[in-house]
Write a protein that holds these residues in place. Structure first.
Motif, PDB file in Angstrom:
ATOM      1  N   GLU A  87       0.485  -0.934  -0.085  1.00 43.88           N
ATOM      2  CA  GLU A  87       0.387  -0.242   0.195  1.00 43.88           C
ATOM      3  C   GLU A  87       0.965   1.047   0.462  1.00 43.88           C
ATOM      4  O   GLU A  87       1.793   1.279   0.544  1.00 43.88           O
ATOM      5  CB  GLU A  87      -0.595   0.186   1.320  1.00 43.88           C
ATOM      6  N   VAL A  88      -0.022   2.232  -0.782  1.00 39.05           N
ATOM      7  CA  VAL A  88       0.796   3.381  -0.791  1.00 39.05           C
ATOM      8  C   VAL A  88      -0.070   4.760  -0.364  1.00 39.05           C
ATOM      9  O   VAL A  88      -1.522   4.422  -0.965  1.00 39.05           O
ATOM     10  CB  VAL A  88       1.577   3.717  -1.968  1.00 39.05           C
ATOM     11  N   ALA A  89       0.126   5.595   0.655  1.00 36.14           N
ATOM     12  CA  ALA A  89      -0.125   6.490   1.691  1.00 36.14           C
ATOM     13  C   ALA A  89       0.027   8.017   0.693  1.00 36.14           C
ATOM     14  O   ALA A  89       1.312   8.263   0.672  1.00 36.14           O
ATOM     15  CB  ALA A  89      -0.550   6.245   2.720  1.00 36.14           C
ATOM     16  N   PHE A  90      -0.902   8.760   0.596  1.00 35.20           N
ATOM     17  CA  PHE A  90      -0.256   9.833   0.114  1.00 35.20           C
ATOM     18  C   PHE A  90      -1.173  11.332   0.768  1.00 35.20           C
ATOM     19  O   PHE A  90      -2.189  11.210   0.900  1.00 35.20           O
ATOM     20  CB  PHE A  90      -0.590  10.761  -1.554  1.00 35.20           C
ATOM     21  N   PHE A  91      -0.915  11.846   1.174  1.00 37.56           N
ATOM     22  CA  PHE A  91      -1.049  13.689   1.663  1.00 37.56           C
ATOM     23  C   PHE A  91      -0.683  14.509   0.940  1.00 37.56           C
ATOM     24  O   PHE A  91       0.154  15.048   0.381  1.00 37.56           O
ATOM     25  CB  PHE A  91      -0.228  13.850   3.388  1.00 37.56           C
ATOM     26  N   TRP A  92      -1.771  14.832   1.104  1.00 32.99           N
ATOM     27  CA  TRP A  92      -2.079  16.218   0.042  1.00 32.99           C
ATOM     28  C   TRP A  92      -2.029  17.870   0.335  1.00 32.99           C
ATOM     29  O   TRP A  92      -2.567  18.197   1.456  1.00 32.99           O
ATOM     30  CB  TRP A  92      -3.646  15.922  -1.012  1.00 32.99           C
ATOM     31  N   THR A  93      -0.810  18.699  -0.515  1.00 37.59           N
ATOM     32  CA  THR A  93      -1.090  19.859   0.705  1.00 37.59           C
ATOM     33  C   THR A  93      -1.453  21.005  -0.873  1.00 37.59           C
ATOM     34  O   THR A  93      -1.562  20.341  -2.085  1.00 37.59           O
ATOM     35  CB  THR A  93       0.032  20.233   1.476  1.00 37.59           C
ATOM     36  N   CYS A  94      -0.852  22.771  -0.251  1.00 37.69           N
ATOM     37  CA  CYS A  94      -1.239  23.329  -1.923  1.00 37.69           C
ATOM     38  C   CYS A  94      -0.317  24.131  -2.003  1.00 37.69           C
ATOM     39  O   CYS A  94       0.062  24.516  -0.457  1.00 37.69           O
ATOM     40  CB  CYS A  94      -2.550  24.163  -1.361  1.00 37.69           C
ATOM     41  N   ALA A  95       0.317  25.303  -2.821  1.00 37.41           N
ATOM     42  CA  ALA A  95       1.600  26.081  -3.023  1.00 37.41           C
ATOM     43  C   ALA A  95       1.017  26.756  -1.770  1.00 37.41           C
ATOM     44  O   ALA A  95       2.333  28.007  -1.389  1.00 37.41           O
ATOM     45  CB  ALA A  95       1.386  26.170  -4.200  1.00 37.41           C
ATOM     46  N   VAL A  96      -0.105  27.287  -1.497  1.00 42.75           N
ATOM     47  CA  VAL A  96      -0.468  28.779  -0.915  1.00 42.75           C
ATOM     48  C   VAL A  96      -1.108  28.399   0.783  1.00 42.75           C
ATOM     49  O   VAL A  96      -1.074  28.807   1.350  1.00 42.75           O
ATOM     50  CB  VAL A  96      -1.399  29.163  -1.319  1.00 42.75           C
ATOM     51  N   TYR A  97      -0.293  27.404   1.531  1.00 42.32           N
ATOM     52  CA  TYR A  97      -1.142  26.423   2.411  1.00 42.32           C
ATOM     53  C   TYR A  97      -0.076  27.730   3.240  1.00 42.32           C
ATOM     54  O   TYR A  97       0.891  27.529   3.138  1.00 42.32           O
ATOM     55  CB  TYR A  97      -0.805  25.770   2.488  1.00 42.32           C
ATOM     56  N   TYR A  98       0.178  27.980   3.982  1.00 45.22           N
ATOM     57  CA  TYR A  98       0.378  29.281   4.647  1.00 45.22           C
ATOM     58  C   TYR A  98       1.219  27.992   5.296  1.00 45.22           C
ATOM     59  O   TYR A  98       2.383  28.945   5.879  1.00 45.22           O
ATOM     60  CB  TYR A  98      -0.304  30.115   5.754  1.00 45.22           C
ATOM     61  N   ASN A  99       1.219  26.835   6.060  1.00 45.61           N
ATOM     62  CA  ASN A  99       2.450  26.368   7.335  1.00 45.61           C
ATOM     63  C   ASN A  99       2.855  25.037   6.031  1.00 45.61           C
ATOM     64  O   ASN A  99       3.384  24.592   6.648  1.00 45.61           O
ATOM     65  CB  ASN A  99       1.143  25.954   8.418  1.00 45.61           C
ATOM     66  N   LEU A 100       2.959  25.365   5.112  1.00 44.31           N
ATOM     67  CA  LEU A 100       3.620  24.692   4.282  1.00 44.31           C
ATOM     68  C   LEU A 100       5.052  24.624   4.374  1.00 44.31           C
ATOM     69  O   LEU A 100       5.600  23.303   3.916  1.00 44.31           O
ATOM     70  CB  LEU A 100       3.582  24.968   2.688  1.00 44.31           C
ATOM     71  N   PHE A 101       5.622  25.175   4.668  1.00 43.30           N
ATOM     72  CA  PHE A 101       7.056  25.178   4.775  1.00 43.30           C
ATOM     73  C   PHE A 101       7.217  24.680   6.356  1.00 43.30           C
ATOM     74  O   PHE A 101       8.379  24.001   6.237  1.00 43.30           O
ATOM     75  CB  PHE A 101       8.054  27.027   5.058  1.00 43.30           C
ATOM     76  N   LYS A 102       6.299  24.791   7.655  1.00 44.82           N
ATOM     77  CA  LYS A 102       7.315  24.159   8.554  1.00 44.82           C
ATOM     78  C   LYS A 102       6.684  22.789   8.450  1.00 44.82           C
ATOM     79  O   LYS A 102       7.189  21.986   8.748  1.00 44.82           O
ATOM     80  CB  LYS A 102       6.074  24.557   9.370  1.00 44.82           C
ATOM     81  N   LEU A 103       5.572  22.214   7.691  1.00 42.22           N
ATOM     82  CA  LEU A 103       5.735  20.652   7.730  1.00 42.22           C
ATOM     83  C   LEU A 103       6.428  20.478   6.710  1.00 42.22           C
ATOM     84  O   LEU A 103       6.798  19.120   7.249  1.00 42.22           O
ATOM     85  CB  LEU A 103       3.861  20.514   6.336  1.00 42.22           C
ATOM     86  N   PHE A 104       7.277  21.060   5.642  1.00 45.28           N
ATOM     87  CA  PHE A 104       8.455  20.364   5.190  1.00 45.28           C
ATOM     88  C   PHE A 104       9.423  19.335   6.380  1.00 45.28           C
ATOM     89  O   PHE A 104       9.601  19.534   6.058  1.00 45.28           O
ATOM     90  CB  PHE A 104       8.569  21.574   4.335  1.00 45.28           C
ATOM     91  N   PHE A 105       9.683  21.367   6.899  1.00 43.25           N
ATOM     92  CA  PHE A 105      11.535  20.993   7.530  1.00 43.25           C
ATOM     93  C   PHE A 105      11.288  20.643   8.733  1.00 43.25           C
ATOM     94  O   PHE A 105      11.748  19.854   9.069  1.00 43.25           O
ATOM     95  CB  PHE A 105      11.026  22.498   7.824  1.00 43.25           C
ATOM     96  N   GLU A 106       9.645  20.465   9.464  1.00 37.46           N
ATOM     97  CA  GLU A 106       9.558  19.354  10.651  1.00 37.46           C
ATOM     98  C   GLU A 106       8.985  18.220  10.695  1.00 37.46           C
ATOM     99  O   GLU A 106       9.184  17.189  11.519  1.00 37.46           O
ATOM    100  CB  GLU A 106       7.947  19.850  11.101  1.00 37.46           C
ATOM    101  N   ASN A 107       9.058  17.808   9.110  1.00 35.93           N
ATOM    102  CA  ASN A 107       9.062  16.320   8.862  1.00 35.93           C
ATOM    103  C   ASN A 107      10.347  15.554   7.849  1.00 35.93           C
ATOM    104  O   ASN A 107       9.478  15.490   6.556  1.00 35.93           O
ATOM    105  CB  ASN A 107       7.794  15.978   8.300  1.00 35.93           C
TER     106      ASN A 107
END
Length: 249
Positions: A107-127
């Motif tokens: 199985e493969v899981a995807f989690f979806w985000t958006c380019a203008v999500y205001y916390n995208l940089f934190k999601l990237f660097f904290e994970n």
């Protein structure tokens, strides 16, 4: 390298120095994309492979969000409808947590985000163990709009709304109404904003056309439907499954 430099410059192995070495050695590393498919055709071939029995997509909900709609269209365009389940999460961070729970070897899981999500940089660097931008999909936003309930339409005068109205909005599009002077109540998604308005908790909301229809609201103003980039990320476990399948194609 750190140990060699310590020996070269004669730095003593004091308890403090050792603690610093442990801290440095314990820092995270970004995962390597080596052995992962990088072009769209190769990714589609892997995901369509019978070696992957199920694909689980976790997207911001409830039904009616742009992220959820983009995820659905990507699934359809990728040709994996028959083995994909889309599940909604309260926030993109929650979607990532849900994706981490998927550990099956087929199985493969995807989690979806958006380019203008205001916390995208934190999601990237904290994970740093994840690959948040493994796939991307461009979609015109489902018409973004300011909406209200039918019973409040009579209080709208011309192009103006009462200044004491509260407007529900996800943090990202909230600046669209900054000039109105109304109080903005922040919520987790455009769909939640519509639900809150429909329930009588606030007077207006920034939402999508789908969410407006679901909650039977009335459009007051259309902000439009510009193109937006959406991302499907994978976890370390998902990356290993994809690498294994890709190597066997």
């Amino acid at each position: 390298m750190v140990l060699r430099n310590i020996q070269k410059f004669g730095i003593s192995n004091s308890p403090l120095t050792e603690r610093r070495i442990i801290m440095i050695q314990g820092l995270s590393n970004f995962p390597s994309s080596e052995k992962l498919p990088s072009d769209r055709e190769a990714i589609i071939s892997v995901l369509q492979s019978p070696a992957i029995s199920k694909i689980r997509c976790f997207a911001l909900g409830p039904k009616g969000t742009n992220i959820g709609q983009a995820c659905q269209k990507w699934v359809q365009n990728t040709g994996i409808d028959d083995k994909t389940i889309i599940e909604f999460g309260e926030t993109p961070e929650k979607c990532l947590e849900m994706a981490r729970q998927v550990q099956s070897p087929d199985e493969v899981a995807f989690f979806w985000t958006c380019a203008v999500y205001y916390n995208l940089f934190k999601l990237f660097f904290e994970n740093p163990d994840t690959l948040p931008f493994f796939v991307s999909y461009v979609m015109l936003l489902d018409e973004m709009q300011l909406a209200t309930r039918q019973d409040l339409v009579g209080r709208v005068q011309g192009d103006g709304i009462p200044k004491n109205w509260k407007i529900a909005s996800h943090p990202s599009p909230a600046p669209l109404v900054r000039n109105l002077g109304c109080q903005v109540v922040l919520v987790n998604s455009n769909a939640v904003a519509a639900k809150s308005c429909s329930a009588g908790e606030i007077e207006a909301c920034i939402t999508t056309e789908m969410a407006r229809q679901i909650h039977k609201l009335v459009k007051l103003h259309s902000f439009g439907s510009p193109p937006m980039v959406f991302f499907g990320g994978i976890t370390a476990a998902g990356a290993e499954v994809i690498k294994e399948v890709y190597s066997s194609l």
